[in-house]
Design a protein around this motif. Structure first.
Motif, PDB file in Angstrom:
ATOM      1  N   ARG A  42     -27.463  -3.812   8.795  1.00  0.00           N
ATOM      2  CA  ARG A  42     -27.098  -3.014   7.616  1.00  0.00           C
ATOM      3  C   ARG A  42     -25.700  -2.422   7.775  1.00  0.00           C
ATOM      4  NH1 ARG A  42     -32.006   1.026   7.153  1.00  0.00           N
ATOM      5  NH2 ARG A  42     -30.616   2.012   5.617  1.00  0.00           N
ATOM      6  N   ALA A  43     -25.402  -1.957   8.991  1.00  0.00           N
ATOM      7  CA  ALA A  43     -24.074  -1.393   9.235  1.00  0.00           C
ATOM      8  C   ALA A  43     -22.999  -2.460   9.047  1.00  0.00           C
ATOM      9  CB  ALA A  43     -24.009  -0.812  10.651  1.00  0.00           C
ATOM     10  N   ARG A  44     -23.264  -3.668   9.554  1.00  0.00           N
ATOM     11  CA  ARG A  44     -22.272  -4.745   9.419  1.00  0.00           C
ATOM     12  C   ARG A  44     -22.015  -5.081   7.956  1.00  0.00           C
ATOM     13  NH1 ARG A  44     -22.589 -10.687  12.421  1.00  0.00           N
ATOM     14  NH2 ARG A  44     -20.615 -11.496  11.591  1.00  0.00           N
ATOM     15  N   ALA A  45     -23.095  -5.125   7.170  1.00  0.00           N
ATOM     16  CA  ALA A  45     -22.929  -5.425   5.744  1.00  0.00           C
ATOM     17  C   ALA A  45     -22.066  -4.367   5.061  1.00  0.00           C
ATOM     18  CB  ALA A  45     -24.300  -5.513   5.073  1.00  0.00           C
ATOM     19  N   LEU A  46     -22.284  -3.099   5.404  1.00  0.00           N
ATOM     20  CA  LEU A  46     -21.479  -2.034   4.801  1.00  0.00           C
ATOM     21  C   LEU A  46     -20.009  -2.158   5.202  1.00  0.00           C
ATOM     22  CD1 LEU A  46     -23.504   1.324   4.965  1.00  0.00           C
ATOM     23  CD2 LEU A  46     -22.439   0.301   2.972  1.00  0.00           C
ATOM     24  N   TYR A  47     -19.757  -2.419   6.482  1.00  0.00           N
ATOM     25  CA  TYR A  47     -18.372  -2.558   6.941  1.00  0.00           C
ATOM     26  C   TYR A  47     -17.681  -3.745   6.265  1.00  0.00           C
ATOM     27  CZ  TYR A  47     -18.719   0.937  10.699  1.00  0.00           C
ATOM     28  OH  TYR A  47     -18.833   2.108  11.407  1.00  0.00           O
ATOM     29  N   GLU A  48     -18.441  -4.823   6.058  1.00  0.00           N
ATOM     30  CA  GLU A  48     -17.840  -5.982   5.398  1.00  0.00           C
ATOM     31  C   GLU A  48     -17.488  -5.663   3.950  1.00  0.00           C
ATOM     32  OE1 GLU A  48     -20.808  -8.929   6.154  1.00  0.00           O
ATOM     33  OE2 GLU A  48     -19.879  -9.581   8.044  1.00  0.00           O
ATOM     34  N   LYS A  49     -18.340  -4.890   3.263  1.00  0.00           N
ATOM     35  CA  LYS A  49     -18.008  -4.460   1.903  1.00  0.00           C
ATOM     36  C   LYS A  49     -16.761  -3.581   1.886  1.00  0.00           C
ATOM     37  CE  LYS A  49     -22.613  -4.563  -0.205  1.00  0.00           C
ATOM     38  NZ  LYS A  49     -23.698  -3.747  -0.816  1.00  0.00           N
ATOM     39  N   LEU A  50     -16.641  -2.761   2.926  1.00  0.00           N
ATOM     40  CA  LEU A  50     -15.486  -1.868   3.024  1.00  0.00           C
ATOM     41  C   LEU A  50     -14.258  -2.577   3.581  1.00  0.00           C
ATOM     42  CD1 LEU A  50     -17.333   1.243   4.515  1.00  0.00           C
ATOM     43  CD2 LEU A  50     -16.397   1.054   2.206  1.00  0.00           C
ATOM     44  N   GLU A  51     -14.437  -3.866   3.987  1.00  0.00           N
ATOM     45  CA  GLU A  51     -13.356  -4.649   4.600  1.00  0.00           C
ATOM     46  C   GLU A  51     -12.740  -3.883   5.779  1.00  0.00           C
ATOM     47  OE1 GLU A  51     -10.638  -5.629   1.501  1.00  0.00           O
ATOM     48  OE2 GLU A  51     -11.984  -7.108   0.593  1.00  0.00           O
ATOM     49  N   ASN A  52     -13.625  -3.431   6.660  1.00  0.00           N
ATOM     50  CA  ASN A  52     -13.212  -2.631   7.818  1.00  0.00           C
ATOM     51  C   ASN A  52     -13.459  -3.437   9.100  1.00  0.00           C
ATOM     52  OD1 ASN A  52     -13.249  -0.671  10.011  1.00  0.00           O
ATOM     53  ND2 ASN A  52     -13.239   0.897   8.420  1.00  0.00           N
ATOM     54  N   PRO A  53     -12.427  -4.150   9.592  1.00  0.00           N
ATOM     55  CA  PRO A  53     -12.633  -4.992  10.786  1.00  0.00           C
ATOM     56  C   PRO A  53     -12.968  -4.184  12.044  1.00  0.00           C
ATOM     57  CG  PRO A  53     -10.305  -4.870  10.206  1.00  0.00           C
ATOM     58  CD  PRO A  53     -11.056  -4.229   9.077  1.00  0.00           C
ATOM     59  N   PHE A  54     -12.479  -2.960  12.133  1.00  0.00           N
ATOM     60  CA  PHE A  54     -12.782  -2.118  13.300  1.00  0.00           C
ATOM     61  C   PHE A  54     -14.275  -1.856  13.386  1.00  0.00           C
ATOM     62  CE2 PHE A  54     -11.555   2.165  15.495  1.00  0.00           C
ATOM     63  CZ  PHE A  54     -11.959   1.651  16.713  1.00  0.00           C
ATOM     64  N   GLY A  55     -14.861  -1.498  12.250  1.00  0.00           N
ATOM     65  CA  GLY A  55     -16.294  -1.251  12.223  1.00  0.00           C
ATOM     66  C   GLY A  55     -17.096  -2.506  12.514  1.00  0.00           C
ATOM     67  N   ILE A  56     -16.649  -3.641  11.971  1.00  0.00           N
ATOM     68  CA  ILE A  56     -17.350  -4.904  12.221  1.00  0.00           C
ATOM     69  C   ILE A  56     -17.343  -5.229  13.706  1.00  0.00           C
ATOM     70  CG2 ILE A  56     -17.289  -7.391  11.790  1.00  0.00           C
ATOM     71  CD1 ILE A  56     -16.069  -6.709   9.016  1.00  0.00           C
ATOM     72  N   ALA A  57     -16.199  -5.021  14.354  1.00  0.00           N
ATOM     73  CA  ALA A  57     -16.097  -5.294  15.792  1.00  0.00           C
ATOM     74  C   ALA A  57     -17.077  -4.430  16.575  1.00  0.00           C
ATOM     75  CB  ALA A  57     -14.666  -5.052  16.269  1.00  0.00           C
ATOM     76  N   GLY A  58     -17.195  -3.150  16.195  1.00  0.00           N
ATOM     77  CA  GLY A  58     -18.113  -2.259  16.888  1.00  0.00           C
ATOM     78  C   GLY A  58     -19.550  -2.703  16.740  1.00  0.00           C
ATOM     79  N   VAL A  59     -19.931  -3.136  15.533  1.00  0.00           N
ATOM     80  CA  VAL A  59     -21.299  -3.605  15.308  1.00  0.00           C
ATOM     81  C   VAL A  59     -21.563  -4.873  16.112  1.00  0.00           C
ATOM     82  CG1 VAL A  59     -22.891  -4.532  13.595  1.00  0.00           C
ATOM     83  CG2 VAL A  59     -21.496  -2.538  13.044  1.00  0.00           C
ATOM     84  N   LEU A  60     -20.590  -5.797  16.126  1.00  0.00           N
ATOM     85  CA  LEU A  60     -20.770  -7.037  16.893  1.00  0.00           C
ATOM     86  C   LEU A  60     -20.978  -6.736  18.379  1.00  0.00           C
ATOM     87  CD1 LEU A  60     -18.094  -9.321  15.190  1.00  0.00           C
ATOM     88  CD2 LEU A  60     -20.562  -9.725  15.242  1.00  0.00           C
ATOM     89  N   GLY A  61     -20.243  -5.747  18.904  1.00  0.00           N
ATOM     90  CA  GLY A  61     -20.417  -5.371  20.302  1.00  0.00           C
ATOM     91  C   GLY A  61     -21.822  -4.859  20.577  1.00  0.00           C
ATOM     92  N   SER A  62     -22.346  -4.029  19.656  1.00  0.00           N
ATOM     93  CA  SER A  62     -23.709  -3.516  19.834  1.00  0.00           C
ATOM     94  C   SER A  62     -24.742  -4.627  19.676  1.00  0.00           C
ATOM     95  CB  SER A  62     -23.977  -2.380  18.832  1.00  0.00           C
ATOM     96  OG  SER A  62     -23.151  -1.268  19.097  1.00  0.00           O
ATOM     97  N   LEU A  63     -24.519  -5.530  18.723  1.00  0.00           N
ATOM     98  CA  LEU A  63     -25.439  -6.666  18.556  1.00  0.00           C
ATOM     99  C   LEU A  63     -25.445  -7.543  19.805  1.00  0.00           C
ATOM    100  CD1 LEU A  63     -24.770  -7.695  14.849  1.00  0.00           C
ATOM    101  CD2 LEU A  63     -26.981  -7.010  15.801  1.00  0.00           C
ATOM    102  N   ALA A  64     -24.282  -7.709  20.410  1.00  0.00           N
ATOM    103  CA  ALA A  64     -24.221  -8.497  21.640  1.00  0.00           C
ATOM    104  C   ALA A  64     -25.086  -7.862  22.720  1.00  0.00           C
ATOM    105  CB  ALA A  64     -22.766  -8.613  22.106  1.00  0.00           C
ATOM    106  N   SER A  65     -25.066  -6.533  22.807  1.00  0.00           N
ATOM    107  CA  SER A  65     -25.883  -5.837  23.807  1.00  0.00           C
ATOM    108  C   SER A  65     -27.368  -6.056  23.542  1.00  0.00           C
ATOM    109  CB  SER A  65     -25.564  -4.342  23.794  1.00  0.00           C
ATOM    110  OG  SER A  65     -24.220  -4.111  24.185  1.00  0.00           O
ATOM    111  N   VAL A  66     -27.777  -6.018  22.259  1.00  0.00           N
ATOM    112  CA  VAL A  66     -29.187  -6.236  21.939  1.00  0.00           C
ATOM    113  C   VAL A  66     -29.594  -7.658  22.311  1.00  0.00           C
ATOM    114  CG1 VAL A  66     -30.916  -6.257  20.109  1.00  0.00           C
ATOM    115  CG2 VAL A  66     -29.103  -4.539  20.098  1.00  0.00           C
ATOM    116  N   GLN A  67     -28.746  -8.636  21.928  1.00  0.00           N
ATOM    117  CA  GLN A  67     -29.063 -10.026  22.257  1.00  0.00           C
ATOM    118  C   GLN A  67     -29.186 -10.219  23.773  1.00  0.00           C
ATOM    119  OE1 GLN A  67     -29.949 -11.846  19.957  1.00  0.00           O
ATOM    120  NE2 GLN A  67     -28.622 -11.839  18.144  1.00  0.00           N
ATOM    121  N   PHE A  68     -28.330  -9.541  24.509  1.00  0.00           N
ATOM    122  CA  PHE A  68     -28.388  -9.640  25.967  1.00  0.00           C
ATOM    123  C   PHE A  68     -29.711  -9.082  26.478  1.00  0.00           C
ATOM    124  CE2 PHE A  68     -27.671  -7.840  30.192  1.00  0.00           C
ATOM    125  CZ  PHE A  68     -27.181  -8.954  30.870  1.00  0.00           C
ATOM    126  N   ARG A  69     -30.137  -7.930  25.934  1.00  0.00           N
ATOM    127  CA  ARG A  69     -31.412  -7.345  26.365  1.00  0.00           C
ATOM    128  C   ARG A  69     -32.574  -8.289  26.085  1.00  0.00           C
ATOM    129  NH1 ARG A  69     -31.438  -1.593  26.693  1.00  0.00           N
ATOM    130  NH2 ARG A  69     -29.366  -0.938  27.427  1.00  0.00           N
TER     131      ARG A  69
END
Length: 956
Positions: free
Chosen positions: A689-716
């Motif tokens: 949900r956070a990624r979708a909001l950042y994409e609507k806002l066209e905020n690459p910084f926020g998208i990068a942060g979400v991707l980093g957290s998603l990577a951590s979940v996938q790793f777990r």
């Protein structure tokens, strides 16, 4: 500091270490001595009596040379003489601690006194006379601070060095007259100042090189300048056989003008036997006659309470061999060749000893006396007056007096006895200030912090910094202000209390608002250089009224570090004193710095104070940002349930106000906290949900942060390819944005995917990159995480020495950051390392230390209990493995940490199987497999193999 960067050699029963000159010296007394004492105690607790160690340690700095025998030079000799000082041996022998430390005077003055970590009052000066060396050393007991009344252990006057004349304490045996006042028998402390002054004068007088010496004893009102000067005069009287003269100059006497220098000369000439009719009328002629009368004589002249150099200069003798002691509330800068002796407030131990001496033989509760001395500001005048009141009211107690002072709104006026008050002593200094200086002094008391820089003082006063600096210097010269660093000042507690009593004279209710505005825009300017994990919503503010611009990252971080405590104090004060919006603005602006540099407890305390005020005021607009920051720091501190609760509230407030950026940031943090709670589906939902909001806002910084957290979940979840892909996408965005902290965090996740797949070489290379990046950024937390992961990679490769070094370095950094949970994680890793290495005793020590540090963090407690269970299975002396696993199971189920629940079940299964209860063991392992399969955790593979093996060994 790597050991191999030092030159070191064994000295038989000790070690001699030379450290490179560029290494900061503070940590040797701030960290090394404390850590050494701690490790010695741990060693002694686990070894037989004959194997226990107690050490003496000496610290000095200076130039060294080298010859055929190795390092040489005076600095080397002095260090070895310090370590052999008899007083140091006595201190260690009579202490219950394990370490006695001695420093040279240089090291004490330049390092210990300037430290913000070490309490310099815990050191005691001693005369050291060993072989050819005669010097003053400073002794401390790092693991057993000196209590009050230990002066006998460190006798400053003991062991007079050879060749130094004995002090004569009574002028009655001398041919010259003496008008010195009574030397107070209750005189306490001032050992270093007395030792240095008397040694300097005695040595010069004995060698005939004294000249015409002038020493100015200065200090704040009530500091004990006259008492000190009189004690020094009695100790030095034997060197001045032609007389010891005391002259009161009334620089700050109630209802009395300062003595005119011409009148002072007339008094001196009359005392010297000159008839009144023969005393010249003019000042210059009187000064000339005074110098003629003293020609060839050796006198000690004590000029008390001088107002300035114009009053003192005409009274100085002209011929060599005499000594002039001057006391003044002002720093007298223009008297040629005058040596200052600036007195500070008493160390707590000396203050308590003075109080005890003035109150008589009755022994008071040490804790109550310590609190009362703190309320007295360790100021001798306040201590004397308070002791006098207690002595004359037998039914009173120190506890009652301390409580009265603590409750008082006007503490300074309560420090009194009879018609004498501390406030009156400050009044006499305040009256000499100019109107502008008085106004600045009144406003300085409004600052809530411990220190104030010149720009902040200018904001308080509403004046330009250059003019303010001149007025601050005037207050400093009058001892109403302490200068702790160039351009940085401090009010003594009682001086601040006195300043606040005058604030009603001001009539300016905007001074504190000006200070907050200055701090807000200075913080925002500085935090431009502080990298964050994602975009940060800000509270809307007014246009700036003046800024402090920083031109480099180093300048900005240095300012934030110096102002951190002040900013926290001002935010907390503003939140409860009608400046709530400014407090919220400032807290949100400061948060990125506190987060990156590991000051999480400070951030937590500030956020809670501001949030409580916002809730009381019903301020929902500012509450969203404060709750979001509180949730972030709670995650860092390991309190994930509380973090989720506050972050959800912040998300709701952001959504209600239409702040989509704030809502997206809150969703990201909720996803991260859910991941730490092993709630992986929920974590992915929030992050998506956070990624979708950042994409609507066209905020690459926020998208990068979400991707980093998603990577951590996938790793777990064991999806290592997906984790690496998300991490690499985040890394590419961060590189494009130029965000180096984001790069470091993404690399951490990518490195972990290589490590878990067995590509340790690649992982180590990546973690080395993170280590370099974090050190460039000054981000100690990320540096510790990199070290922790490097340790894990070296552990997996069987390189236990490197793993131990990395884990230990991480643990030290976490300890310095006051991150108890993360420090305990590092200790957990050390425990596993030494378990694998077969050092079960050391493993148990680390794991037990970790358990005590985890405190209320039950998620990490559960992992620690699982590790203790594993150790106990290999080494029964560690305890009952089954009990450890059962506790871990209860903890993890109570808070819903599924991964630790699975590990506890696996441990119980293996333990039961090993104990012969195969049926229970298999049942537990099946339960563990169900948990691991549900979480898609990689641990499922090993449990499945164990169950398959059980069928082969024990077919149904």
């Amino acid at each position: 500091m790597p050991w191999f960067d030092c030159k070191h050699e064994s000295t038989g029963d000790g070690a001699f270490v030379l450290v490179p000159a560029q290494i900061p010296k503070g940590p040797f007394v701030e960290v090394l001595s404390v850590a050494l004492a701690r490790e010695l105690r741990r060693h002694n607790e686990t070894h037989r009596a004959e194997e226990r160690i107690r050490l003496r340690m000496a610290l000095h700095a200076g130039e060294v040379a080298y010859d055929d025998q190795g390092a040489t030079g005076p600095a080397i000799n002095q260090t070895f003489r310090l370590i052999e000082a008899p007083q140091l041996k006595i201190a260690l022998a009579e202490s219950p601690g394990v370490l006695a430390l001695i420093t040279s005077t240089w090291f004490f003055d330049e390092v210990v006194r300037s430290s913000t970590i070490v309490d310099s009052s815990a050191f005691r000066p001693v005369h050291v006379a060993v072989k050819e060396t005669v010097t003053v050393g400073w002794i401390s007991l790092p693991d057993h601070p000196c209590p009050p009344g230990t002066e006998e252990l460190f006798p400053v006057e003991a062991e007079q060095p050879a060749g130094r004349p004995e002090a004569v304490h009574s002028p009655a045996s001398m041919s010259g007259r003496s008008t010195l006042p009574r030397d107070l028998p209750a005189f306490t402390g001032r050992g270093q100042e007395l030792a240095e002054l008397t040694a300097t004068v005695s040595t010069a007088a004995g060698q005939g090189t004294l000249g015409m010496a002038v020493h100015v004893v200065d200090g704040m009102p009530g500091i004990g300048k006259t008492t000190f000067a009189v004690r020094a005069a009695y100790q030095l009287a034997g060197h001045f056989p032609d007389g010891q003269v005391f002259l009161e100059l009334h620089g700050h006497s109630p209802g009395q003008a300062p003595v005119d220098p011409g009148d002072a000369l007339a008094s001196l000439l009359l005392l010297w036997g000159v008839p009144a009719i023969d005393i010249p009328a003019g000042l210059d002629d009187r000064a000339r006659l005074w110098r003629e009368k003293l020609a060839g004589r050796k006198i000690l002249l004590l000029l008390d309470d001088a107002v300035g150099d114009e009053q003192v200069r005409p009274l100085l003798p002209g011929s060599p061999g005499s000594l002039v002691l001057v006391t003044s509330r002002r720093r007298i800068e223009s008297v040629a060749d005058a040596s200052p002796v600036s007195l500070q407030t008493l160390p707590p131990q000396d203050a308590a000893a003075m109080f005890q001496r003035y109150t008589g033989a009755h022994r008071h509760d040490p804790g109550a006396v310590a609190e009362l001395m703190a309320m007295c500001g360790y100021l001798p005048l306040a201590i004397t007056l308070t002791a006098g009141r207690l002595r004359n009211h037998p039914c009173w107690t120190p506890e009652q007096l301390a409580d009265d002072l603590r409750r008082s709104r006007n503490r300074i006026t309560m420090l009194r006895a009879g018609n004498r008050t501390v406030a009156a002593a400050f009044d006499l200094s305040y009256r000499d200030l100019s109107p502008d200086e008085k106004r600045l002094f009144r406003r300085l008391g409004l600052h809530s912090g411990n220190q104030i820089e010149a720009r902040a003082a200018a904001a308080l006063d509403g004046e330009d910094p250059e003019t303010t600096c001149e007025r601050l210097d005037a207050l400093y010269l009058n001892h109403l202000l302490e200068e702790v660093a160039p351009g940085r000042y401090r009010l003594h507690d009682l001086t601040r209390a006195y300043s606040l009593t005058l604030s009603n004279e001001d009539g300016d209710d905007k001074a504190f608002e000006r200070l907050l505005d200055y701090y807000l825009y200075a913080v925002r300017s500085a935090t431009r250089f502080v990298a964050t994990r994602g975009p940060r919503p800000e509270i809307a503010t007014r246009p700036p009224v003046g800024t402090h611009e920083f031109e480099s990252e180093g300048e900005a971080i240095a300012w934030l570090s110096a102002e951190r405590a002040n900013l926290g104090a001002c935010i907390t004060h503003a939140a409860v004193h009608d400046h709530l919006h400014r407090a919220a603005e400032l807290a949100v602006a400061l948060h990125p710095y506190l987060e990156q540099h590991g000051y999480w407890h400070d951030a937590h305390r500030i956020d809670q104070a501001v949030l409580a005020a916002e809730q009381a005021a019903g301020n929902l607009t500012d509450e969203a940002a404060t709750r979001a920051d509180l949730g972030r720091v709670q995650s860092l501190l390991g309190d994930y349930p509380a973090a989720v609760e506050d972050l959800i509230r912040a998300r709701d407030l952001y959504a209600r106000s239409g702040d989509r950026l704030g809502e997206a940031a809150a969703l990201t943090e909720i996803g991260f906290a859910r991941m730490e709670l092993s709630e992986y589906p929920e974590a992915i939902e929030y992050l998506t949900r956070a990624r979708a909001l950042y994409e609507k806002l066209e905020n690459p910084f926020g998208i990068a942060g979400v991707l980093g957290s998603l990577a951590s979940v996938q790793f777990r979840l064991g999806r290592h390819d997906a984790a690496r892909a998300d991490g690499e996408r985040a890394l590419a965005l961060y590189v494009e944005l130029g965000n180096r902290l984001g790069e470091a965090l993404s690399l951490l996740c990518i490195g972990c995917t290589y490590g878990v797949c067995g590509d340790y070489a690649s992982a180590i290379g990546i973690f080395d990159q993170v280590l370099s990046l974090s050190r460039e950024l000054g981000d100690r937390y990320t540096e510790a995480r990199a070290l922790n992961n490097l340790g894990r990679m070296h552990f997996e490769r069987g390189n236990y020495g490197m793993a131990d070094s990395c884990y230990s370095s991480a643990q030290i950094i976490y300890s310095r950051l006051d991150s108890r949970t993360r420090e305990a994680v590092a200790l957990n890793n050390l425990g596993r390392l030494h378990h694998a290495g077969g050092n079960f005793r050391l493993s148990l020590m680390y794991l037990k230390r970790a358990q005590t540090l985890f405190g209320d963090d039950r998620a990490w407690q559960a992992e620690n209990l699982n590790n203790l269970g594993g150790l106990a299975m290999a080494w029964p002396e560690a305890g009952d493995a089954g009990e450890f696993y059962r506790q871990a199971l209860d903890q993890s189920r109570a808070i819903g940490i599924r991964l630790q629940e699975g590990r506890a079940l696996e441990g119980l299964g293996r333990w039961s199987w090993g104990a012969g209860d195969v049926a229970d063991g298999v049942a537990r392992l099946r339960e563990a497999l169900a948990v691991f399969d549900e979480l898609k955790a990689p641990e499922a593979k090993a449990v499945r193999a164990a169950l398959a093996n059980s069928k082969r060994l024990f077919p149904e």
